[in-house]
Design a protein around this motif. Structure first.
Motif, PDB file in Angstrom:
ATOM      1  N   ALA A   1       2.373   4.143   4.151  1.00  0.00           N
ATOM      2  CA  ALA A   1       2.588   3.208   3.039  1.00  0.00           C
ATOM      3  C   ALA A   1       3.172   1.892   3.533  1.00  0.00           C
ATOM      4  O   ALA A   1       2.817   0.820   3.027  1.00  0.00           O
ATOM      5  CB  ALA A   1       3.509   3.837   2.004  1.00  0.00           C
TER       6      ALA A   1
ATOM      7  N   THR B   1       1.537  -1.799   2.852  1.00  0.00           N
ATOM      8  CA  THR B   1       2.224  -2.891   2.164  1.00  0.00           C
ATOM      9  C   THR B   1       2.704  -3.981   3.114  1.00  0.00           C
ATOM     10  O   THR B   1       2.935  -5.107   2.683  1.00  0.00           O
ATOM     11  CB  THR B   1       3.436  -2.368   1.368  1.00  0.00           C
TER      12      THR B   1
ATOM     13  N   ASP C   1       9.628  -2.591   0.560  1.00  0.00           N
ATOM     14  CA  ASP C   1       8.979  -3.265  -0.556  1.00  0.00           C
ATOM     15  C   ASP C   1       9.032  -2.366  -1.791  1.00  0.00           C
ATOM     16  O   ASP C   1       9.086  -1.150  -1.692  1.00  0.00           O
ATOM     17  CB  ASP C   1       7.521  -3.558  -0.187  1.00  0.00           C
ATOM     18  N   GLY C   2       8.992  -2.950  -2.964  1.00  0.00           N
ATOM     19  CA  GLY C   2       9.034  -2.183  -4.209  1.00  0.00           C
ATOM     20  C   GLY C   2       7.816  -1.289  -4.396  1.00  0.00           C
ATOM     21  O   GLY C   2       7.899  -0.240  -5.042  1.00  0.00           O
ATOM     22  N   GLN C   3       6.693  -1.678  -3.843  1.00  0.00           N
ATOM     23  CA  GLN C   3       5.475  -0.880  -3.986  1.00  0.00           C
ATOM     24  C   GLN C   3       5.385   0.249  -2.967  1.00  0.00           C
ATOM     25  O   GLN C   3       4.570   1.145  -3.122  1.00  0.00           O
ATOM     26  CB  GLN C   3       4.244  -1.773  -3.830  1.00  0.00           C
ATOM     27  N   THR C   4       6.218   0.234  -1.968  1.00  0.00           N
ATOM     28  CA  THR C   4       6.138   1.231  -0.905  1.00  0.00           C
ATOM     29  C   THR C   4       6.358   2.643  -1.435  1.00  0.00           C
ATOM     30  O   THR C   4       5.668   3.571  -1.031  1.00  0.00           O
ATOM     31  CB  THR C   4       7.159   0.932   0.207  1.00  0.00           C
ATOM     32  N   SER C   5       7.277   2.817  -2.374  1.00  0.00           N
ATOM     33  CA  SER C   5       7.552   4.165  -2.883  1.00  0.00           C
ATOM     34  C   SER C   5       6.364   4.719  -3.668  1.00  0.00           C
ATOM     35  O   SER C   5       6.046   5.905  -3.546  1.00  0.00           O
ATOM     36  CB  SER C   5       8.813   4.167  -3.738  1.00  0.00           C
ATOM     37  N   THR C   6       5.716   3.878  -4.455  1.00  0.00           N
ATOM     38  CA  THR C   6       4.543   4.338  -5.209  1.00  0.00           C
ATOM     39  C   THR C   6       3.392   4.674  -4.274  1.00  0.00           C
ATOM     40  O   THR C   6       2.744   5.713  -4.428  1.00  0.00           O
ATOM     41  CB  THR C   6       4.095   3.259  -6.217  1.00  0.00           C
ATOM     42  N   ILE C   7       3.162   3.839  -3.302  1.00  0.00           N
ATOM     43  CA  ILE C   7       2.078   4.074  -2.349  1.00  0.00           C
ATOM     44  C   ILE C   7       2.402   5.292  -1.479  1.00  0.00           C
ATOM     45  O   ILE C   7       1.517   6.064  -1.124  1.00  0.00           O
ATOM     46  CB  ILE C   7       1.790   2.810  -1.518  1.00  0.00           C
ATOM     47  N   THR C   8       3.679   5.501  -1.158  1.00  0.00           N
ATOM     48  CA  THR C   8       4.085   6.690  -0.408  1.00  0.00           C
ATOM     49  C   THR C   8       3.708   7.950  -1.161  1.00  0.00           C
ATOM     50  O   THR C   8       3.148   8.887  -0.585  1.00  0.00           O
ATOM     51  CB  THR C   8       5.607   6.684  -0.151  1.00  0.00           C
TER      52      THR C   8
END
Length: 157
Positions: free
Chosen positions: A63, A67, A72-79
């Motif tokens: 992730a 990103t 980054d804020g999107q890293t957790s969702t993509i993870t």
């Protein structure tokens, strides 16, 4: 009437599963027909957690590459998306995730040495997303995701 109230009035030990000869099971998976030690024996929660951590760190790394930033804020969702997809694909194809492979574990079906399959792998991984099903285990150490899909985690070596 005594039969209805007997299990809860007798205490928690009365609810434990019994063998055909009436005695309590001696080890995890005995009533399911699995060995006590070695390949094919049921796995404890320590190895499960270790495999999950390896899979999660791998998903965080992928992730972060996607990103371009580690926090980054999107890293957790993509993870979570990467972890979910890798889990479904690898369990479907190989019966283990990369973390389970490193820890010497394998997802198996209760019916016998049959592939887990896409539908069971998808359902199992979807339940694992919620975390709580994995924390509620039975006497054999199987989480709710394993009970719901008819699978279990065994040692591969």
């Amino acid at each position: 009437m005594a039969r209805i109230t007997g299990t809860w009035l007798s205490g928690p030990q009365a609810a434990l599963p019994k063998n055909a000869d009436g005695r309590e099971q001696a080890y995890r998976g005995e009533n399911l027909g699995f060995p006590q030690d070695g390949p094919g024996s049921l796995v404890g929660s320590g190895r499960r957690l270790g495999a999950l951590m390896i899979d999660w760190v791998m998903a965080v790394g992928v992730a972060s590459l996607i990103t371009g930033d580690f926090f980054d804020g999107q890293t957790s969702t993509i993870t979570l998306i990467v972890w979910f997809i890798v889990g479904v694909l690898t369990v479907t194809l190989f019966n283990f995730t990369p973390g389970q492979f490193v820890m010497g574990l394998q997802v198996a079906r209760i019916e016998g040495p049959i592939r887990v399959g896409f539908v069971r792998a998808l359902a199992r991984q979807a339940l694992l997303v919620f975390v709580i099903p994995a924390t509620i285990t039975d006497i054999d150490g199987r989480g709710m995701q394993d009970r719901a899909t008819g699978t279990l985690l065994v040692r591969s070596r």
